[in-house]
Design a protein around this motif. Structure first.
Motif: not given
Length: 72
Positions: A39, A42, A63-66, A68-69
């Motif tokens: 995380d 990223a 979550p890290s992808d969220l 970033l989103g």
């Protein structure tokens, strides 16, 4: 501060070297705050993301992808 705001003085480090240093510093800060390595990496690479805001979201189990989103 974002990577784009950093400028190298003439004869000094290149833009890419400064960006790498900036990303590394962001990664270290995130790691010190206890953010998991994947995380932290990223988010550190997403230089337009405010890491303080990212940490707040991550600490709330986002979550890290969220993250970033949301912030990217």
């Amino acid at each position: 501060m974002t990577a784009d705001q950093l400028e190298a003085p003439t004869g000094q480090a290149s833009h890419e070297e400064l960006r790498n240093q900036f990303v590394h510093a962001r990664f270290e800060a995130l790691a010190e705050w206890g953010i998991p390595t994947a995380d932290a990496l990223a988010i550190a690479k997403a230089t337009g993301v405010d890491i303080r805001e990212a940490v707040e979201l991550l600490r709330r189990d986002c979550p890290s992808d969220l993250v970033l989103g949301i912030l990217g």
